[in-house]
Motif scaffolding. Structure first.
Motif, PDB file in Angstrom:
ATOM      1  N   MET A 272      -9.952   8.046  12.180  1.00 40.45           N
ATOM      2  CA  MET A 272     -11.173   7.195  12.199  1.00 40.45           C
ATOM      3  C   MET A 272     -11.710   7.416  13.618  1.00 40.45           C
ATOM      4  O   MET A 272     -11.186   7.278  14.606  1.00 40.45           O
ATOM      5  CB  MET A 272     -10.818   5.706  12.118  1.00 40.45           C
ATOM      6  CG  MET A 272     -12.075   4.811  11.918  1.00 40.45           C
ATOM      7  SD  MET A 272     -11.187   3.207  11.488  1.00 40.45           S
ATOM      8  CE  MET A 272     -12.847   2.332  10.997  1.00 40.45           C
ATOM      9  N   MET A 273     -13.349   7.540  13.544  1.00 38.39           N
ATOM     10  CA  MET A 273     -14.046   7.756  14.721  1.00 38.39           C
ATOM     11  C   MET A 273     -14.194   6.515  15.125  1.00 38.39           C
ATOM     12  O   MET A 273     -14.950   5.533  14.788  1.00 38.39           O
ATOM     13  CB  MET A 273     -15.222   8.491  14.154  1.00 38.39           C
ATOM     14  CG  MET A 273     -16.075   8.983  15.578  1.00 38.39           C
ATOM     15  SD  MET A 273     -17.464   9.836  14.986  1.00 38.39           S
ATOM     16  CE  MET A 273     -18.746   9.194  15.753  1.00 38.39           C
ATOM     17  N   ASN A 274     -14.047   6.383  16.721  1.00 43.87           N
ATOM     18  CA  ASN A 274     -14.356   5.016  17.368  1.00 43.87           C
ATOM     19  C   ASN A 274     -15.486   5.222  18.124  1.00 43.87           C
ATOM     20  O   ASN A 274     -15.693   6.139  18.950  1.00 43.87           O
ATOM     21  CB  ASN A 274     -13.276   4.706  18.337  1.00 43.87           C
ATOM     22  CG  ASN A 274     -11.827   4.216  17.489  1.00 43.87           C
ATOM     23  OD1 ASN A 274     -12.021   3.719  16.628  1.00 43.87           O
ATOM     24  ND2 ASN A 274     -10.836   4.259  18.181  1.00 43.87           N
ATOM     25  N   ASN A 275     -16.705   4.533  17.898  1.00 40.19           N
ATOM     26  CA  ASN A 275     -17.948   4.422  18.610  1.00 40.19           C
ATOM     27  C   ASN A 275     -17.940   3.157  19.594  1.00 40.19           C
ATOM     28  O   ASN A 275     -17.182   2.172  19.241  1.00 40.19           O
ATOM     29  CB  ASN A 275     -18.965   4.405  17.564  1.00 40.19           C
ATOM     30  CG  ASN A 275     -19.214   5.521  16.802  1.00 40.19           C
ATOM     31  OD1 ASN A 275     -19.115   6.874  17.150  1.00 40.19           O
ATOM     32  ND2 ASN A 275     -19.513   5.249  15.438  1.00 40.19           N
ATOM     33  N   GLU A 276     -18.392   3.506  20.705  1.00 37.07           N
ATOM     34  CA  GLU A 276     -18.695   2.643  21.795  1.00 37.07           C
ATOM     35  C   GLU A 276     -19.635   1.533  21.324  1.00 37.07           C
ATOM     36  O   GLU A 276     -20.699   1.995  20.889  1.00 37.07           O
ATOM     37  CB  GLU A 276     -18.915   3.288  22.957  1.00 37.07           C
ATOM     38  CG  GLU A 276     -18.631   2.390  24.222  1.00 37.07           C
ATOM     39  CD  GLU A 276     -19.028   2.993  25.580  1.00 37.07           C
ATOM     40  OE1 GLU A 276     -20.012   2.818  26.311  1.00 37.07           O
ATOM     41  OE2 GLU A 276     -18.165   4.051  25.821  1.00 37.07           O
TER      42      GLU A 276
END
Length: 124
Positions: free
Chosen positions: A1-5
Protein backbone atom coordinates in the motif's frame (compact mmCIF):
# COMPACT_ATOMS: atom_id res chain seq x y z
CA UNK A 1 0.00 0.00 0.00
CA UNK A 2 1.35 3.43 -0.97
CA UNK A 3 1.67 5.99 1.83
CA UNK A 4 1.12 9.60 0.82
CA UNK A 5 2.17 12.44 3.04
CA UNK A 6 -0.59 14.56 4.56
CA UNK A 7 -0.77 18.02 3.04
CA UNK A 8 -0.99 20.91 5.47
CA UNK A 9 -2.50 23.59 3.23
CA UNK A 10 -5.61 23.36 1.06
CA UNK A 11 -4.61 23.24 -2.62
CA UNK A 12 -7.72 25.28 -3.50
CA UNK A 13 -7.84 28.13 -0.97
CA UNK A 14 -4.52 27.82 0.90
CA UNK A 15 -6.09 27.52 4.35
CA UNK A 16 -4.96 24.97 6.93
CA UNK A 17 -6.16 21.38 6.41
CA UNK A 18 -7.62 19.20 9.17
CA UNK A 19 -7.46 15.42 9.59
CA UNK A 20 -10.89 13.98 10.37
CA UNK A 21 -10.29 10.22 10.24
CA UNK A 22 -7.46 7.93 11.31
CA UNK A 23 -7.35 4.26 10.31
CA UNK A 24 -5.18 1.29 11.25
CA UNK A 25 -3.94 -0.60 8.18
CA UNK A 26 -3.43 -3.75 10.27
CA UNK A 27 -6.72 -4.30 12.09
CA UNK A 28 -9.02 -1.84 10.33
CA UNK A 29 -9.84 0.24 13.40
CA UNK A 30 -10.96 3.78 12.50
CA UNK A 31 -11.22 6.87 14.67
CA UNK A 32 -13.10 9.93 13.47
CA UNK A 33 -12.78 13.40 14.95
CA UNK A 34 -10.93 16.65 14.47
CA UNK A 35 -7.17 16.25 14.63
CA UNK A 36 -4.61 19.00 14.10
CA UNK A 37 -1.54 18.48 11.95
CA UNK A 38 1.96 18.75 13.35
CA UNK A 39 3.72 22.04 12.67
CA UNK A 40 6.07 20.43 10.16
CA UNK A 41 3.14 19.11 8.08
CA UNK A 42 2.28 22.74 7.38
CA UNK A 43 5.62 23.40 5.67
CA UNK A 44 5.85 23.39 1.89
CA UNK A 45 7.92 20.67 0.21
CA UNK A 46 10.63 23.25 -0.47
CA UNK A 47 10.68 24.27 3.20
CA UNK A 48 10.85 20.63 4.33
CA UNK A 49 13.78 20.01 1.97
CA UNK A 50 15.56 23.07 3.38
CA UNK A 51 14.97 21.90 6.97
CA UNK A 52 16.44 18.50 6.09
CA UNK A 53 19.57 20.10 4.61
CA UNK A 54 19.79 22.50 7.58
CA UNK A 55 19.65 19.66 10.10
CA UNK A 56 21.99 17.41 8.10
CA UNK A 57 24.56 20.24 8.09
CA UNK A 58 23.95 20.99 11.78
CA UNK A 59 22.96 24.57 10.96
CA UNK A 60 26.34 25.37 9.41
CA UNK A 61 25.41 28.15 6.98
CA UNK A 62 28.56 27.72 4.87
CA UNK A 63 27.82 24.02 4.34
CA UNK A 64 24.17 24.77 3.52
CA UNK A 65 25.30 27.41 0.99
CA UNK A 66 27.61 24.86 -0.67
CA UNK A 67 25.07 22.04 -0.77
CA UNK A 68 22.22 24.14 -2.11
CA UNK A 69 24.35 26.45 -4.25
CA UNK A 70 22.79 29.57 -2.72
CA UNK A 71 24.10 32.70 -1.01
CA UNK A 72 24.14 33.54 2.69
CA UNK A 73 21.19 35.97 2.42
CA UNK A 74 19.16 33.32 0.59
CA UNK A 75 19.88 30.76 3.32
CA UNK A 76 18.77 33.29 5.94
CA UNK A 77 15.60 34.11 3.97
CA UNK A 78 14.72 30.42 3.64
CA UNK A 79 15.31 29.92 7.36
CA UNK A 80 13.09 32.92 8.18
CA UNK A 81 10.39 31.49 5.92
CA UNK A 82 10.48 28.19 7.85
CA UNK A 83 10.43 29.99 11.21
CA UNK A 84 7.37 32.01 10.18
CA UNK A 85 5.62 28.93 8.72
CA UNK A 86 6.09 27.18 12.08
CA UNK A 87 4.24 30.06 13.72
CA UNK A 88 7.14 31.94 15.30
CA UNK A 89 7.82 35.64 14.97
CA UNK A 90 10.74 36.53 12.74
CA UNK A 91 13.68 38.00 14.63
CA UNK A 92 15.99 38.37 11.67
CA UNK A 93 15.47 40.37 8.52
CA UNK A 94 18.25 40.53 5.95
CA UNK A 95 17.70 44.19 5.00
CA UNK A 96 17.78 45.21 8.69
CA UNK A 97 20.94 43.30 9.64
CA UNK A 98 23.34 45.50 11.55
CA UNK A 99 26.66 46.50 10.01
CA UNK A 100 28.73 45.10 12.86
CA UNK A 101 27.14 41.66 12.41
CA UNK A 102 27.81 41.76 8.66
CA UNK A 103 31.46 42.64 9.22
CA UNK A 104 31.84 39.93 11.86
CA UNK A 105 30.39 37.34 9.48
CA UNK A 106 32.74 38.55 6.74
CA UNK A 107 35.70 38.38 9.13
CA UNK A 108 34.73 34.85 10.21
CA UNK A 109 34.42 33.71 6.60
CA UNK A 110 30.69 33.03 6.95
CA UNK A 111 29.89 35.29 3.99
CA UNK A 112 31.82 36.51 0.96
CA UNK A 113 32.77 40.14 0.39
CA UNK A 114 30.15 40.33 -2.38
CA UNK A 115 27.46 39.07 0.00
CA UNK A 116 28.60 41.56 2.64
CA UNK A 117 28.31 44.42 0.13
CA UNK A 118 24.83 43.28 -0.88
CA UNK A 119 23.77 43.04 2.77
CA UNK A 120 25.14 46.50 3.51
CA UNK A 121 23.21 47.84 0.53
CA UNK A 122 20.07 46.07 1.77
CA UNK A 123 19.91 43.75 -1.24
CA UNK A 124 19.41 40.00 -1.25
Amino acid sequence: MMNNEVIGKCPVCGNEMEVTKLSCNSCGTSIEGHFSLCKFCKLSDEQKDFVEVFIKNRGNIKEIEKELGISYPTVRNKLESVIEALGYSPKYNVPNINKKEILEKLSNGEITSEEAINLLKGEE
